[in-house]
Design a protein around this motif. Structure first.
Motif, short mmCIF file in Angstrom:
data_model
loop_
_atom_site.label_atom_id
_atom_site.label_comp_id
_atom_site.label_asym_id
_atom_site.label_seq_id
_atom_site.Cartn_x
_atom_site.Cartn_y
_atom_site.Cartn_z
N LYS A 1 -16.37 16.14 -17.38
CA LYS A 1 -17.58 16.92 -17.62
C LYS A 1 -17.17 18.43 -17.84
O LYS A 1 -17.77 19.11 -18.66
CB LYS A 1 -18.27 16.65 -16.27
N GLN A 2 -16.09 18.93 -17.01
CA GLN A 2 -15.73 20.29 -16.84
C GLN A 2 -15.13 20.78 -18.46
O GLN A 2 -15.52 21.78 -18.76
CB GLN A 2 -15.05 20.84 -15.71
N THR A 3 -14.53 19.89 -18.86
CA THR A 3 -13.93 20.15 -20.02
C THR A 3 -14.93 20.07 -21.36
O THR A 3 -14.90 21.27 -22.25
CB THR A 3 -12.89 19.03 -20.54
N VAL A 4 -15.57 19.34 -21.42
CA VAL A 4 -16.76 19.22 -22.44
C VAL A 4 -17.67 20.56 -22.17
O VAL A 4 -18.42 21.26 -23.16
CB VAL A 4 -17.48 17.90 -22.41
N ALA A 5 -17.84 20.91 -20.83
CA ALA A 5 -18.85 22.12 -20.67
C ALA A 5 -18.32 23.59 -21.08
O ALA A 5 -18.99 24.18 -21.66
CB ALA A 5 -19.37 22.03 -19.26
#
Length: 247
Positions: free
Chosen positions: A75-79
């Motif tokens: 989630k944090q990577t894609v964000a």
């Protein structure tokens, strides 16, 4: 001048130390944006971000052995970066356990970190990966060595699972144009490997290699990054044993 991995986004679990940290540095050198996952000590990961630059690196504290932690990492990577191109599930533990000394807790923890984590990280990351993506798992050359000490039983069992995941997942994700390979290092001078070993033991292990030395994290990282690039696009479902001829 364009770098080979310019614009690519990579996740490296256990990316703050050892082979993981060396891989992070090599990926960044090749132009990739890198997400550095760690489980407890933030300092080494933050030092890597300073070295690479905050626009090209992100640290994520997450338990790479749990699905919830994996989901947060993705989630944090894609964000931040909008995509995932390269996945390197490097986090792992090396318990020295023969059959008699293995407890249920040892077994569950080792398989959770070494097998469950990489399996579900691939599952959660794959929807955000497109054709030309790369997954590189970490095995061990001890899976192919003719002589293995009994206290590597539990560890080798997990890496045997990794090699089967590599072989079969390559068929699965290959349909989407994502290649899946593994690097199987030999003895490598990481903190994890060197811990608790007397100098004479290290010399003995080095003597098993035709180069009469132990590999470096940087040498293994170069192989991992090669399998993360377009130069290896026609390599799929393979285990590359980076060990200098050890096995």
């Amino acid at each position: 001048m364009s770098t080979p991995l310019a614009g690519k986004v990579a996740i490296v679990t256990g990316g703050s130390k050892g082979i993981g940290a060396a891989t992070v540095v090599e990926l960044a050198k090749q132009g990739a944006k890198v997400v550095i996952n760690f489980s407890s000590d933030a300092t080494p990961a933050e030092e890597l971000v300073k070295q690479i630059g905050p626009d090209n690196a992100l640290t994520v504290k997450a338990d790479a052995a749990s699905v919830a932690g994996i989901e947060e990492l993705v989630k944090q990577t894609v964000a931040k970066f909008g995509r995932i191109d390269i996945l390197i599930p490097n986090a792992g533990v090396l318990p020295m356990k023969d059959l008699e000394s293995t407890t249920e807790a040892d077994f569950d923890r080792t398989f959770a970190i070494n097998v469950k984590g990489p399996y579900f990280l691939a599952q959660k990351a794959a929807p955000h990966m497109s054709e030309g993506g790369h997954i590189v798992f970490l095995s061990t050359s001890l899976c192919a060595a003719s002589t293995v000490a009994p206290n590597y039983l539990l560890y080798n069992s997990t890496k045997g699972a990794i090699e089967q995941m590599t072989r079969v997942m390559a068929k699965d994700l290959g349909r989407k144009g994502i290649s899946v390979n593994a690097v199987a290092p030999g003895p490598t001078a990481t903190e994890l490997f060197m811990r608790g070993k007397p100098e004479q033991v290290i010399k003995t292990i080095a003597g098993l290699n035709p180069f009469n030395r132990i590999g470096t994290p940087e040498e293994v990282a170069q192989v991992i990054v090669m399998l993360s690039s377009g130069a290896s696009q026609w390599v799929n479902g393979q285990v590359l044993r980076a060990n200098g001829g050890f096995a």
